[in-house]
Write a protein that holds these residues in place. Sequence first.
Motif, PDB file in Angstrom:
ATOM      1  N   ASN A 261       0.818  -1.207   0.000  1.00 32.04           N
ATOM      2  CA  ASN A 261       0.000   0.000   0.000  1.00 32.04           C
ATOM      3  C   ASN A 261       0.855   1.262   0.000  1.00 32.04           C
ATOM      4  O   ASN A 261       0.494   2.270  -0.608  1.00 32.04           O
ATOM      5  CB  ASN A 261      -0.940  -0.009   1.204  1.00 32.04           C
ATOM      6  N   ALA A 265       0.830   3.573  -3.452  1.00 34.52           N
ATOM      7  CA  ALA A 265       0.443   4.981  -3.331  1.00 34.52           C
ATOM      8  C   ALA A 265       1.505   5.870  -3.976  1.00 34.52           C
ATOM      9  O   ALA A 265       1.192   6.814  -4.718  1.00 34.52           O
ATOM     10  CB  ALA A 265       0.251   5.352  -1.859  1.00 34.52           C
ATOM     11  N   GLU A 268       1.438   5.339  -7.802  1.00 34.11           N
ATOM     12  CA  GLU A 268       0.264   6.000  -8.384  1.00 34.11           C
ATOM     13  C   GLU A 268       0.473   7.506  -8.433  1.00 34.11           C
ATOM     14  O   GLU A 268       0.101   8.164  -9.416  1.00 34.11           O
ATOM     15  CB  GLU A 268      -0.984   5.655  -7.578  1.00 34.11           C
ATOM     16  N   LEU A 370      -3.682  10.345  -1.412  1.00 35.17           N
ATOM     17  CA  LEU A 370      -3.268   8.944  -1.457  1.00 35.17           C
ATOM     18  C   LEU A 370      -2.752   8.453  -0.113  1.00 35.17           C
ATOM     19  O   LEU A 370      -2.710   7.242   0.133  1.00 35.17           O
ATOM     20  CB  LEU A 370      -2.185   8.754  -2.526  1.00 35.17           C
ATOM     21  N   ASP A 372      -4.227   8.493   2.580  1.00 31.08           N
ATOM     22  CA  ASP A 372      -5.327   7.811   3.270  1.00 31.08           C
ATOM     23  C   ASP A 372      -5.489   6.363   2.817  1.00 31.08           C
ATOM     24  O   ASP A 372      -6.279   5.617   3.411  1.00 31.08           O
ATOM     25  CB  ASP A 372      -6.638   8.575   3.041  1.00 31.08           C
ATOM     26  N   CYS A 373      -4.766   5.966   1.783  1.00 34.88           N
ATOM     27  CA  CYS A 373      -4.847   4.596   1.268  1.00 34.88           C
ATOM     28  C   CYS A 373      -3.668   3.735   1.717  1.00 34.88           C
ATOM     29  O   CYS A 373      -3.525   2.591   1.259  1.00 34.88           O
ATOM     30  CB  CYS A 373      -4.881   4.615  -0.263  1.00 34.88           C
ATOM     31  N   ASP A 376      -3.346  -0.713   6.257  1.00 30.86           N
ATOM     32  CA  ASP A 376      -3.748  -2.065   5.862  1.00 30.86           C
ATOM     33  C   ASP A 376      -4.851  -2.555   6.789  1.00 30.86           C
ATOM     34  O   ASP A 376      -4.643  -2.700   7.986  1.00 30.86           O
ATOM     35  CB  ASP A 376      -2.554  -3.023   5.929  1.00 30.86           C
TER      36      ASP A 376
END
Length: 559
Positions: A261, A265, A268, A370, A372-373, A376
Amino acid sequence: MDRITDITRRPPDVVMRLSRLGSFHQSRLSFMRVLTRRMAGESWDFTRPIFDIDQTGVGYAVYTARGPARSYSLIAFAHDLPAAKRSDRVIADAWDATFTLFDGVPTQADIDRLAQNVPLQEAGRVSAKELTLSRANRSVRLWSHVVAALAEGRQPDADQINSVGYLMRTTAVYGSGKFGAADRETIADRSELTVPFQAEMLTVYLIRTFVRDLVQHMARVEGGDKAVALDSAIAQRLGIGNSTGLGMAPFIVNHPVLFNNWIIAREEAIARVRRVQVATADELRMFDTLCARVAMSVGEWRSEHPVQVAKLADLHDDLRQIQAYRKTAFDGEFPWNRLWLWAFKSLSEEGQELVASLMLEPYPDLVDGLADCMADTFEKSFRIDGTMTVGDLRVILADVYGWAADIDWAAAEHCARAWYVSAEKLEPRLGERFEEPIAAFEQPLAPARDAVSLIYDLADIADETLVATVLLDHPEHRQAVKRAQLTRVAPYGEIRDNTISAAVMPIDMLRAKLSFFGAIHFDPRSDRWVRICMYKGAPYPEDLSPETSDLWVYPTGCA
């Protein structure tokens, strides 16, 4: 904003190599910067209700940070540590200062309870009201210099400040349930702590304030009325050092979904910026300015480790090339994609990953959400899919671990190391498999080797056979099957390198994780531990505002 859509994230085979992970730099998604942006944006309030430190530098202090919903308090204990007992090693049993982050505002009874435990660290116990446990030692030479200078009514030497960068360095910031502290699950749903490691980053932020206050207190003790306070510009250039060893390295192997993650992030964010069709003059100017500012930071970066010395030499050359490129090649469409493609061909991995961080800076609207993503909430609930066929599993294994299939895993150079847990300190260690009797205690931290073993055992099994049937006969492969299946949702969860070879550099794993914390000035002290600096340049609580809360990591000039 017009963007093209055929620019995608870099493939895991490129990103997840140890040499590249060991070249990562801090970015807009680093946890320290996420925290300072949040605290400033939400107008957190900071107070110091207690500062009870005596003439010898012994006592305690409390620093409380109040957010919109909750308060958190750092309780700091200062000690008079004999020089002979000062050590950064994990086996140390005494420190210059010890800390805990308390959930709320402590009562005197809380402080009294913690005074009996926090200074003991691993030998003590805390409760679920405590979120972290930490300790720190002085940088003796710089500490003495700063105290003496302030006591005499003058400011410390800027060169000495810049050459060290911190007055104290932590040797651990424990959280997530260690020694009785609150489990991560009990606080993960709090908005201010959803992003990973926010409690730990808040702990270090407040420790930095305590260290500044303590050094000024000791200067007043020594100099009396003649003493002066530390100049705010000099204080801002002081961060908190950290000594990080092997205990952190297995984390990214043991938490594949969480690490995925973080990586996805970042990847991305890079892809989003590469898709920007036209950069504004302000966006280009910000990149240009930050290139110059990061060059100042790199100029202050010191290391004697031969690997890092070579990387720094490459990075200095990379910065010169970037400066030349940005003067000539930023006109036209998709400037960031062109910069990216040029960097990939022209720069070292260290330089490429610095460009990756810098090009995100002008685009908070594309990048910051991002963060916030990056937590896990999935891996612990994952169950092996026994209905998967061997044929489908084989496809995953070939895709993720195909690079490892041709390695002779019986050859000494490919399995020279073994990860195990120290019985004394309950901390991960890396030993020499053929020189120490540790093979029987090996931890499952060589996923590529284990995956290849699974591939071999599947060789004569029909494609239509169910995974559940295979695991009935080969339960030893449960972990390898689980990790392989997890890659369907966590494509960046596996390191695409041998983690037990004679050539493995654990500091690459350390740096990867620490870069997401927001650390700078990585200084390996061996292949197994590294010193870093945290919050250097950050505003102190009284100066924290939306205007100062983010780009502090890039120096603006010498103090």
